[in-house]
Design a protein around this motif. Structure first.
Motif, PDB file in Angstrom:
ATOM      1  N   MET A 135     102.326  71.966  69.263  1.00 55.89           N
ATOM      2  CA  MET A 135     101.759  72.796  70.328  1.00 55.89           C
ATOM      3  C   MET A 135     101.647  72.048  71.648  1.00 55.89           C
ATOM      4  N   PHE A 136     101.349  70.725  71.579  1.00 53.51           N
ATOM      5  CA  PHE A 136     101.124  69.975  72.820  1.00 53.51           C
ATOM      6  C   PHE A 136     102.150  68.864  73.070  1.00 53.51           C
ATOM      7  N   GLY A 137     102.995  68.575  72.041  1.00 60.93           N
ATOM      8  CA  GLY A 137     104.008  67.547  72.241  1.00 60.93           C
ATOM      9  C   GLY A 137     104.990  67.952  73.322  1.00 60.93           C
ATOM     10  N   GLY A 138     105.289  67.060  74.223  1.00 59.93           N
ATOM     11  CA  GLY A 138     106.158  67.336  75.366  1.00 59.93           C
ATOM     12  C   GLY A 138     105.464  66.860  76.618  1.00 59.93           C
ATOM     13  N   PRO A 139     104.478  67.628  77.086  1.00 61.96           N
ATOM     14  CA  PRO A 139     103.769  67.182  78.286  1.00 61.96           C
ATOM     15  C   PRO A 139     102.660  66.165  78.005  1.00 61.96           C
ATOM     16  N   VAL A 140     102.188  66.105  76.754  1.00 61.19           N
ATOM     17  CA  VAL A 140     101.034  65.250  76.444  1.00 61.19           C
ATOM     18  C   VAL A 140     101.497  64.009  75.679  1.00 61.19           C
ATOM     19  N   PRO A 141     101.214  62.805  76.183  1.00 58.78           N
ATOM     20  CA  PRO A 141     101.601  61.585  75.451  1.00 58.78           C
ATOM     21  C   PRO A 141     100.635  61.318  74.296  1.00 58.78           C
ATOM     22  N   ASP A 142     101.095  60.556  73.339  1.00 58.14           N
ATOM     23  CA  ASP A 142     100.212  60.125  72.256  1.00 58.14           C
ATOM     24  C   ASP A 142      99.987  58.621  72.340  1.00 58.14           C
ATOM     25  N   GLY A 143      98.910  58.174  71.732  1.00 58.53           N
ATOM     26  CA  GLY A 143      98.517  56.773  71.844  1.00 58.53           C
ATOM     27  C   GLY A 143      99.517  55.805  71.260  1.00 58.53           C
ATOM     28  N   LEU A 144     100.173  56.185  70.150  1.00 60.17           N
ATOM     29  CA  LEU A 144     101.108  55.259  69.519  1.00 60.17           C
ATOM     30  C   LEU A 144     102.382  55.090  70.332  1.00 60.17           C
ATOM     31  N   THR A 145     102.905  56.193  70.870  1.00 56.84           N
ATOM     32  CA  THR A 145     104.102  56.083  71.710  1.00 56.84           C
ATOM     33  C   THR A 145     103.787  55.274  72.959  1.00 56.84           C
ATOM     34  N   ALA A 146     102.625  55.514  73.546  1.00 59.80           N
ATOM     35  CA  ALA A 146     102.230  54.748  74.729  1.00 59.80           C
ATOM     36  C   ALA A 146     102.073  53.266  74.379  1.00 59.80           C
ATOM     37  N   LEU A 147     101.500  52.989  73.213  1.00 57.64           N
ATOM     38  CA  LEU A 147     101.365  51.599  72.778  1.00 57.64           C
ATOM     39  C   LEU A 147     102.734  50.952  72.606  1.00 57.64           C
ATOM     40  N   ALA A 148     103.677  51.675  72.001  1.00 55.67           N
ATOM     41  CA  ALA A 148     105.019  51.129  71.795  1.00 55.67           C
ATOM     42  C   ALA A 148     105.679  50.786  73.127  1.00 55.67           C
ATOM     43  N   ARG A 149     105.521  51.655  74.113  1.00 50.96           N
ATOM     44  CA  ARG A 149     106.108  51.379  75.439  1.00 50.96           C
ATOM     45  C   ARG A 149     105.449  50.158  76.075  1.00 50.96           C
ATOM     46  N   LEU A 150     104.141  50.035  75.896  1.00 47.24           N
ATOM     47  CA  LEU A 150     103.447  48.888  76.475  1.00 47.24           C
ATOM     48  C   LEU A 150     103.886  47.590  75.805  1.00 47.24           C
ATOM     49  N   LEU A 151     103.979  47.586  74.484  1.00 44.26           N
ATOM     50  CA  LEU A 151     104.398  46.381  73.776  1.00 44.26           C
ATOM     51  C   LEU A 151     105.812  45.968  74.167  1.00 44.26           C
ATOM     52  N   ALA A 152     106.655  46.944  74.459  1.00 46.51           N
ATOM     53  CA  ALA A 152     108.042  46.637  74.835  1.00 46.51           C
ATOM     54  C   ALA A 152     108.134  45.906  76.165  1.00 46.51           C
ATOM     55  N   THR A 153     107.079  45.982  76.998  1.00 48.60           N
ATOM     56  CA  THR A 153     107.119  45.276  78.289  1.00 48.60           C
ATOM     57  C   THR A 153     106.837  43.792  78.150  1.00 48.60           C
ATOM     58  N   LEU A 154     106.430  43.339  76.977  1.00 46.76           N
ATOM     59  CA  LEU A 154     106.029  41.945  76.804  1.00 46.76           C
ATOM     60  C   LEU A 154     107.207  40.985  76.725  1.00 46.76           C
ATOM     61  N   HIS A 155     108.421  41.500  76.505  1.00 45.89           N
ATOM     62  CA  HIS A 155     109.627  40.677  76.498  1.00 45.89           C
ATOM     63  C   HIS A 155     110.643  41.257  77.473  1.00 45.89           C
ATOM     64  N   ASP A 156     111.444  40.382  78.102  1.00 44.28           N
ATOM     65  CA  ASP A 156     112.543  40.877  78.935  1.00 44.28           C
ATOM     66  C   ASP A 156     113.757  41.148  78.052  1.00 44.28           C
ATOM     67  N   GLU A 157     114.859  41.500  78.677  1.00 45.71           N
ATOM     68  CA  GLU A 157     116.050  41.889  77.914  1.00 45.71           C
ATOM     69  C   GLU A 157     116.585  40.751  77.044  1.00 45.71           C
ATOM     70  N   ALA A 158     116.384  39.505  77.502  1.00 47.51           N
ATOM     71  CA  ALA A 158     116.871  38.359  76.730  1.00 47.51           C
ATOM     72  C   ALA A 158     115.926  37.979  75.591  1.00 47.51           C
ATOM     73  N   GLY A 159     114.707  38.521  75.632  1.00 48.42           N
ATOM     74  CA  GLY A 159     113.735  38.184  74.600  1.00 48.42           C
ATOM     75  C   GLY A 159     112.711  37.148  75.019  1.00 48.42           C
ATOM     76  N   ASP A 160     112.763  36.696  76.283  1.00 46.10           N
ATOM     77  CA  ASP A 160     111.739  35.781  76.781  1.00 46.10           C
ATOM     78  C   ASP A 160     110.451  36.553  77.058  1.00 46.10           C
ATOM     79  N   VAL A 161     109.315  35.877  76.922  1.00 49.24           N
ATOM     80  CA  VAL A 161     108.030  36.511  77.219  1.00 49.24           C
ATOM     81  C   VAL A 161     107.977  36.855  78.700  1.00 49.24           C
ATOM     82  N   ALA A 162     107.615  38.094  79.004  1.00 48.40           N
ATOM     83  CA  ALA A 162     107.694  38.610  80.374  1.00 48.40           C
ATOM     84  C   ALA A 162     106.359  38.537  81.117  1.00 48.40           C
ATOM     85  N   VAL A 163     105.357  37.900  80.556  1.00 47.18           N
ATOM     86  CA  VAL A 163     104.065  37.756  81.229  1.00 47.18           C
ATOM     87  C   VAL A 163     104.216  36.718  82.333  1.00 47.18           C
TER      88      VAL A 163
END
Length: 432
Positions: free
Chosen positions: A201-229
Motif C-alpha cells: 500500500m505504501f511501498g514506492g513513495p515511502v522508504p523503509d529503514g532497512l533499505t535506507a540502512l543499506a544505502r547508508l552502509l554502502a557509502t562507507l567504502h568507495d568503488e575500490a573498497g577503501d574506507v570512504a570516511v
C-alpha cells in the motif's frame, strides 16, 4: 614439554568464557588453576578482582640487582560458537597432524603455559625478577584493567614486558608484533517511519529503514573498497612479501571474490582503516512480513591506524554517517567500544635479546617485525602506565590458528619454540 602440554590441556578443559551470558564460575576456576600453576613454580601468587573477572598476579625474585620482567597473558576465552562448526570436541584438546584443537588452547592459554615453561626451565631460580600477570577479561575488552593498573600497578612495574597474545609470521618464522591497529565500534540506527506499514500500500513513495540502512552502509567504502570516511590516518606498512595467493589461502577468500582496497595488502591489513558490518537487526527471512520496516540497525567495527586517536576517529565516522543520511531519514550513532592502537620503537638491548632468543629457538631463522590488523587495547594501557618499559608483543599463534573461530588450534612444534625462546630471553636479560 610433556608436562607443559599436560598442564595446558587441563587448563583448556575449563570453559572460561568471560561473556556475561556464560557461567562465570568457570572463569573463577580458571583463575585458581593459573594461580596453582604459578605457585608450583615458587611464585608468590594472589588473585585480584577490581569489579570484573579475576586476574592472577605472581612474583618470583631473581638475583639482587637483576632487571624485572613482566609476563602477560589472559586465561579467559571466546564463546565456543556453534558446536556443529567444530570438527573436534570444543573444550577437549584433540591432536590432529601436529596441531592441538580446542577453544582457548592458543588464545591465550598457550600464552599462560609459555610463561610457566620459561619459569620451569630455570628450575624456580630465574636469572631475573619475574612478575606474571594473567588477566581474566581480555575477551570482553579488559574493562577493569585500568582499575587493576591503578591499584596494583606498582607491583607490575618492570623493565621489560612480554605480552604473549599475538602471532608469528608463519610456521617456522618467528615475529615481533610492533604495530597494532586501534578500534572503534559503533551502533548506527536509521529511522524512516514511526511504525511498520503495508509494503504494497505504501511501498514506492515511502522508504523503509532497512533499505535506507543499506544505502547508508554502502557509502562507507568507495568503488575500490577503501574506507570512504574522510580524515582518517593511513600509512604504508612494513615491506614484507605477502602475495595475494597467501591472503587467499590464509583468509579463506572465496574463489572469484576479489580483495578490496588499494595499496599493499599488508598496508590494508595493518596500517589503513577498515570497516566491517558485524551485525544487523532485521526480521529474519523465515519470519518476514510484507512490511516496510520502520528502523534499521547495524553494528560497525572500524579498525584504525596505530597512531589514530579513537575519539577523533569516532567523530569522523559519526559525521560521515550523519552527513550521508538517505532521503532525510533520522540517523543515530552510538559508541559501543573503542581502543587505541600501538606502535613500538622496537630498538635497544631488550629487543636485541628477544631477536637473539627467537633466532636460536627457531634454529637460525631470522625473526621479522610485523603488524597486526586486530586490536589489543591493553597493550596501549601498559605502554601508557609503564612508559619506560620495553614492550615485546609476542605470541603462540600462526596464520592457521583460527582464534575466535571454530576449530581454533595450536601448532605444537611452534609452541615448543615459543617456550624455548622465552626461557632464552629471560636468560639473556639476566646476563645484561
Amino acid at each position: 614439554m610433556p608436562g607443559i602440554r599436560s598442564d595446558l590441556e587441563a587448563l583448556t578443559r575449563i570453559p572460561s568464557v568471560s561473556l556475561d551470558s556464560f557461567d562465570q564460575q568457570h572463569v573463577d576456576d580458571s583463575a585458581q588453576a593459573v594461580a596453582d600453576l604459578l605457585s608450583a613454580e615458587g611464585m608468590e601468587v594472589r588473585i585480584v578482582r577490581e569489579g570484573g573477572r579475576p586476574a592472577v598476579i605472581g612474583h618470583l625474585a631473581g638475583p639482587e640487582g637483576a632487571p624485572t620482567v613482566l609476563l602477560y597473558a589472559h586465561h579467559d576465552v571466546q564463546p565456543p560458537g556453534d558446536e556443529a562448526d567444530w570438527d573436534t570436541p570444543i573444550f577437549e584438546p584433540t591432536e590432529i597432524d601436529g596441531r592441538l584443537y580446542a577453544r582457548g588452547v592458543a588464545d591465550d592459554k598457550a600464552g599462560v603455559l609459555a610463561h610457566v615453561a620459561a619459569l620451569r626451565a630455570h628450575g624456580g631460580k630465574p636469572p631475573v625478577n619475574v612478575t606474571v600477570f594473567v588477566e581474566g577479561e581480555e575477551e570482553i575488552a579488559s574493562e577493569s584493567l585500568p582499575e587493576i593498573l591503578a591499584k596494583h600497578g606498582d607491583s607490575l612495574r618492570a623493565d621489560a614486558i612480554v605480552l604473549a597474545d599475538s602471532q608469528n609470521w608463519e610456521i617456522g618464522v618467528p615475529a615481533l608484533t610492533t604495530t597494532l591497529r586501534g578500534l572503534v565500534r559503533v551502533v548506527v540506527e536509521v529511522k524512516a517511519l514511526d511504525h511498520g506499514v503495508h509494503s504494497g500500500m505504501f511501498g514506492g513513495p515511502v522508504p523503509d529503514g532497512l533499505t535506507a540502512l543499506a544505502r547508508l552502509l554502502a557509502t562507507l567504502h568507495d568503488e575500490a573498497g577503501d574506507v570512504a570516511v574522510a580524515g582518517l590516518k593511513t600509512s604504508e606498512a612494513a615491506d614484507l612479501d605477502y602475495p595475494e595467493a597467501k591472503l587467499r589461502a590464509e583468509s579463506g577468500l572465496s574463489e572469484g571474490v576479489n580483495p578490496i582496497g588499494t595499496g599493499s595488502i599488508l598496508s590494508r591489513m595493518w596500517t589503513k582503516p577498515s570497516m566491517t558490518v558485524i551485525g544487523i537487526d532485521a526480521p529474519s527471512v523465515a519470519k518476514a512480513a510484507n512490511l516496510l520496516t520502520p528502523v534499521g540497525r547495524a553494528k560497525l567495527s572500524m579498525r584504525i591506524h596505530p597512531a589514530e586517536v579513537p575519539s577523533t576517529a569516532y567523530e569522523l565516522l559519526k559525521k560521515h554517517l550523519e552527513d550521508n543520511a538517505p532521503w532525510g531519514c533520522q540517523v543515530t550513532v552510538t559508541l559501543d567500544d573503542e581502543g587505541p592502537g600501538f606502535a613500538a620503537d622496537a630498538q635497544g638491548p631488550v629487543y636485541d635479546a628477544a631477536r637473539s632468543a627467537f633466532r636460536d629457538a627457531w634454529d637460525g631463522v631470522e625473526p621479522v617485525d610485523i603488524g597486526v590488523g586486530g586490536s589489543i587495547p591493553f597493550v596501549a594501557s601498559f605502554a601508557e602506565r609503564f612508559p619506560d618499559a620495553a614492550i615485546l608483543v609476542t605470541g603462540v599463534e600462526d596464520p592457521d590458528t583460527r582464534a575466535h573461530a571454530a576449530n581454533e588450534s595450536l601448532h605444537l612444534a611452534e609452541f615448543e619454540r615459543v617456550c624455548l625462546a622465552e626461557a632464552l630471553l629471560l636468560e639473556r636479560l639476566g646476563n645484561g
